[in-house]
Design a protein around this motif. Structure first.
Motif, short mmCIF file in Angstrom:
data_model
loop_
_atom_site.label_atom_id
_atom_site.label_comp_id
_atom_site.label_asym_id
_atom_site.label_seq_id
_atom_site.Cartn_x
_atom_site.Cartn_y
_atom_site.Cartn_z
N PRO A 1 -9.22 -4.34 -0.62
CA PRO A 1 -8.55 -5.19 0.38
C PRO A 1 -9.19 -6.58 0.49
CG PRO A 1 -9.95 -3.55 1.44
CD PRO A 1 -9.91 -3.19 -0.01
N TRP A 2 -10.36 -6.76 -0.12
CA TRP A 2 -11.09 -8.02 -0.02
C TRP A 2 -10.68 -9.03 -1.10
CZ3 TRP A 2 -13.09 -7.43 -4.76
CH2 TRP A 2 -13.46 -6.15 -5.18
N ILE A 3 -9.77 -8.67 -2.02
CA ILE A 3 -9.38 -9.62 -3.07
C ILE A 3 -8.76 -10.90 -2.50
CG2 ILE A 3 -7.73 -9.97 -4.97
CD1 ILE A 3 -8.41 -7.24 -6.01
N PRO A 4 -7.76 -10.82 -1.57
CA PRO A 4 -7.28 -12.04 -0.93
C PRO A 4 -8.35 -12.56 0.04
CG PRO A 4 -5.69 -10.24 -0.73
CD PRO A 4 -6.99 -9.64 -1.15
N PRO A 5 -8.44 -13.84 0.27
CA PRO A 5 -7.55 -14.89 -0.26
C PRO A 5 -8.02 -15.50 -1.58
CG PRO A 5 -9.02 -15.82 1.36
CD PRO A 5 -9.37 -14.35 1.27
N THR A 6 -9.12 -14.99 -2.14
CA THR A 6 -9.63 -15.59 -3.38
C THR A 6 -8.59 -15.53 -4.49
OG1 THR A 6 -11.86 -14.86 -2.73
CG2 THR A 6 -11.53 -15.57 -5.02
N PHE A 7 -7.93 -14.37 -4.60
CA PHE A 7 -6.83 -14.20 -5.54
C PHE A 7 -5.70 -13.46 -4.84
CE2 PHE A 7 -10.62 -14.38 -8.24
CZ PHE A 7 -10.26 -15.38 -9.14
N THR A 8 -4.49 -13.68 -5.30
CA THR A 8 -3.35 -13.00 -4.69
C THR A 8 -3.18 -11.59 -5.24
OG1 THR A 8 -1.86 -13.96 -6.35
CG2 THR A 8 -2.14 -15.16 -4.26
N SER A 9 -3.69 -11.35 -6.44
CA SER A 9 -3.52 -10.04 -7.07
C SER A 9 -4.52 -9.91 -8.22
CB SER A 9 -2.10 -9.88 -7.61
OG SER A 9 -1.88 -10.82 -8.67
N ILE A 10 -4.61 -8.71 -8.76
CA ILE A 10 -5.45 -8.50 -9.93
C ILE A 10 -4.90 -9.28 -11.13
CG2 ILE A 10 -6.28 -6.77 -11.58
CD1 ILE A 10 -6.28 -4.76 -9.28
N ARG A 11 -3.59 -9.30 -11.24
CA ARG A 11 -2.96 -10.02 -12.35
C ARG A 11 -3.27 -11.51 -12.28
NH1 ARG A 11 -1.74 -9.52 -17.54
NH2 ARG A 11 0.07 -10.76 -18.17
N SER A 12 -3.22 -12.10 -11.08
CA SER A 12 -3.53 -13.53 -10.95
C SER A 12 -5.00 -13.79 -11.27
CB SER A 12 -3.21 -14.01 -9.53
OG SER A 12 -4.10 -13.45 -8.57
N MET A 13 -5.86 -12.84 -10.94
CA MET A 13 -7.27 -12.94 -11.29
C MET A 13 -7.44 -12.98 -12.81
SD MET A 13 -10.25 -10.16 -10.39
CE MET A 13 -9.75 -10.13 -8.68
N GLN A 14 -6.69 -12.13 -13.49
CA GLN A 14 -6.78 -12.00 -14.94
C GLN A 14 -6.25 -13.24 -15.65
OE1 GLN A 14 -4.63 -8.62 -16.50
NE2 GLN A 14 -6.32 -8.07 -17.85
N THR A 15 -5.14 -13.77 -15.18
CA THR A 15 -4.52 -14.91 -15.85
C THR A 15 -5.19 -16.24 -15.50
OG1 THR A 15 -2.88 -15.03 -14.06
CG2 THR A 15 -2.28 -13.78 -16.04
N SER A 16 -6.05 -16.25 -14.48
CA SER A 16 -6.72 -17.49 -14.09
C SER A 16 -7.99 -17.76 -14.88
CB SER A 16 -7.06 -17.44 -12.59
OG SER A 16 -8.09 -16.49 -12.35
N LEU A 17 -8.39 -16.80 -15.70
CA LEU A 17 -9.66 -16.93 -16.42
C LEU A 17 -9.61 -18.05 -17.45
CD1 LEU A 17 -10.35 -13.14 -17.09
CD2 LEU A 17 -11.47 -14.58 -15.38
N HIS A 18 -10.70 -18.80 -17.53
CA HIS A 18 -10.83 -19.79 -18.60
C HIS A 18 -11.05 -19.06 -19.92
CE1 HIS A 18 -12.48 -22.88 -15.46
NE2 HIS A 18 -11.21 -22.59 -15.29
N ASP A 19 -10.49 -19.58 -20.97
CA ASP A 19 -10.66 -18.96 -22.28
C ASP A 19 -12.01 -19.40 -22.84
OD1 ASP A 19 -10.25 -17.52 -24.55
OD2 ASP A 19 -8.89 -18.96 -25.48
N SER A 20 -13.07 -18.88 -22.25
CA SER A 20 -14.40 -19.36 -22.61
C SER A 20 -15.44 -18.27 -22.39
CB SER A 20 -14.77 -20.59 -21.76
OG SER A 20 -14.76 -20.25 -20.39
#
Length: 574
Positions: free
Chosen positions: A211-230
């Motif tokens: 339940p602590w993921i918001p507000p940093t990310f809206t979902s696990i998927r948004s967390m995954q797609t926000s990663l820098h390719d690095s």
């Protein structure tokens, strides 16, 4: 007599030739299948996903689907179950092994292994899917069950299955599964589109577990797609570790020419003061981050080790090389990125010392209770063979001083999330930290619960210190004493260590007193090595062949590390 011997030789030669022909024929015929299996046996697909199912598996699934349809009235809102009764834990485990590409794979070295003895008669992917999708709505967590890790595991496995099928798997699999009617109504409607069903399962399970993921990310998927390719380095620490972190970064830059970006996480202004923040901001390619700004519902309640998994999760890097503040390296840490195990699984774990401590003996038994279907690999770990009458078996499996992991892989990210849950405020004090020492076991516990393939470095934790020559001589053993924990690479070469770096006392950063290391202890077996405390040091007592004198090149490297410490840390603090 001569003719008889010649005849026997001829028969033997003919038998060998026939055997070689048969072996060659089998290899030739089996090569396409083996190549497909080899390509499919990746622990997790990336965000883009992959069609992991080879043609024979697709054919069997289609056949199973036809059989499944025959059992259902597709116009009915309730259909009979494909199972009269079923063990949902085993069903989930087998389906995850199926998603990992183990269906029809007969190799004995499989990670999970729950399908290794299965045939079409006792593993039916369609019926397993039906059971999972039907059971998912009942897999919830009430306020008094958040620490019931049997139930936590079920909800987490529902989540990873739904997430992988929705985002990682091929359209072929989704089309097959989308035609299977559920045995229970998911939202009071008879047949729901598979993507809507999966999204609902994901949202419900995410809210229950994290339940602590918001507000940093809206979902696990948004967390995954926000990663820098690095690739980048993540370090956690505060005022008491500032000199160690600065020295670590400096040795990486100067000794190994490692210019990877560094994200240094601290827990608020009381943890790392303005003066230290200024020093780190002056370092090239180093970013300081307040962990309280990420997942504040949990991170503002951090304690000791718990910041580590949350910092890894909060990092912007796709591939993280996490390092404890007091780690130093004998070899370039980037070598791990080319390791076959890391490339295959997207993570790599190191073993702790093979050490018995009665305070944490219950951890092994607790974990076996909450996770009754251990993977084939998990069952090989010494930690899982501890007995209550055993006074010597290890109660420490993992060392979390250096953890490389690729968060873009769904399984890796999910196991990291579950490790965060185990280190969250309520769970850590009432469960994890009572069963094990600190954060470390949570990483592989989570991988095992979620059936995410992982492997440990083959060597147990050893030591970098000074050899006790007198005791070693009279005992015919190798005895090395130190406050450090040394890790070898897969070849048995010294790789990295933690426990204070090169300082005699890590809590006295400006004394300028360095340890004169002269030996290393490498532990390839575990059993037969004893650890004896000589406060403030711990001595490794092992087979004399496991102890070697520190090489000249390593001693020269340590002298350079001392010089870096004098220039970067001691200058200006005299």
């Amino acid at each position: 007599m001569g003719n008889s011997k010649q005849a026997q030789i001829f028969v033997n030669a003919l038998s060998i030739a026939a055997g070689l022909i048969l072996l060659g024929t089998w290899l030739w015929l089996d090569a396409p299948l083996k190549s497909r299996l080899g390509a499919s046996h990746q622990s997790d697909s990336s965000i883009a996903g992959a069609d992991f199912l080879h043609e024979s598996a697709i054919a069997r699934l289609e056949n199973q689907l036809q059989n499944a349809r025959a059992l259902f009235d597709l116009n009915s809102t309730t259909a009979p179950s494909l199972f009269d009764t079923y063990d949902i834990d085993l069903v989930q485990i087998q389906f995850l092994d199926f998603l990992n590409g183990e269906f029809l794979d007969t190799r004995p070295s499989l990670f999970g292994g729950s399908l290794s003895n299965s045939s079409e008669s006792n593993f039916n992917a369609i019926s397993h899917w039906n059971a999972i999708i039907s059971d998912a709505p009942s897999q919830t967590l009430s306020s008094n069950s958040t620490m019931n890790y049997v139930q936590v595991g079920r909800v987490a496995r529902s989540l990873i299955i739904a997430h992988r099928v929705l985002y990682d798997m091929s359209d072929t699999l989704q089309k097959l599964l989308s035609t299977v009617p559920s045995t229970k109504s998911i939202n009071s409607g008879a047949n729901v589109e598979i993507k809507e069903s999966l999204t609902r399962i994901i949202d419900t399970a995410t809210a229950a577990l994290f339940p602590w993921i918001p507000p940093t990310f809206t979902s696990i998927r948004s967390m995954q797609t926000s990663l820098h390719d690095s690739v980048g380095i993540v370090i956690t620490g505060g005022n008491h570790h500032a000199h160690l972190m600065m020295h670590l970064i400096s040795t990486l830059r100067e000794e190994f020419n490692c210019t990877l970006p560094v994200e240094l996480f601290y827990a608020g202004p009381d943890d790392l003061n303005a003066a230290h923040l200024k020093e780190f901001k002056q370092m090239t390619n180093v970013t300081t981050k307040d962990l309280h700004q990420y997942f504040p519902q949990e991170t503002k309640r951090w304690q000791k080790f718990s910041a580590k998994p949350f910092a890894i999760l909060a990092s912007s890097f796709r591939t993280v090389l996490f390092m404890d503040a007091d780690v130093l390296f004998f070899r370039d840490p980037r070598e791990i990125l080319e390791n076959d195990v890391f490339r295959r699984n997207g993570l790599y774990y190191f073993k702790d010392r093979y050490y018995h401590d009665s305070a944490f003996q219950e951890g092994s038994f607790w974990f076996r209770e909450i996770n009754p279907y251990m993977s084939r690999y998990g069952r090989t770990l010494s930690y899982m063979h501890l007995r209550r009458t055993d006074a010597h078996g290890t109660v420490h499996q993992m060392d979390s001083g250096f953890i490389p992991l690729d968060k873009s892989r769904t399984g890796v990210l999910m196991s990291l999330l579950l490790a965060c849950k185990m280190n969250s405020a309520d769970e850590r004090d009432e469960v994890l930290y009572k069963k094990s020492y600190g954060d470390k076991e949570a990483f592989w516990f989570s991988s095992e619960i979620l059936r995410v393939p992982y492997e440990f470095n083959p060597y147990y934790g050893g030591t970098l210190g000074r050899k006790d020559r007198m005791q070693s001589f009279f005992s015919w053993r190798g005895i090395v004493c130190s406050s450090t924990l040394l890790q070898a690479n897969e070849k048995g070469e010294p790789f990295w260590w933690n426990g204070g770096g090169i300082l005699v006392d890590r809590f006295k950063p400006y004394d300028g007193e360095f340890v004169d290391f002269d030996a290393v202890g490498i532990d390839p077996v575990g059993q037969g090595t004893w650890w004896v405390w000589r406060h403030p040091m711990i001595c490794m007592n092992t087979n004399w062949m496991n102890v070697r004198w520190l090489s000249r090149s390593h001693k020269q490297m340590l002298r350079r590390f001392e010089d870096i410490y004098r220039r970067k840390i001691l200058t200006g603090h005299k």
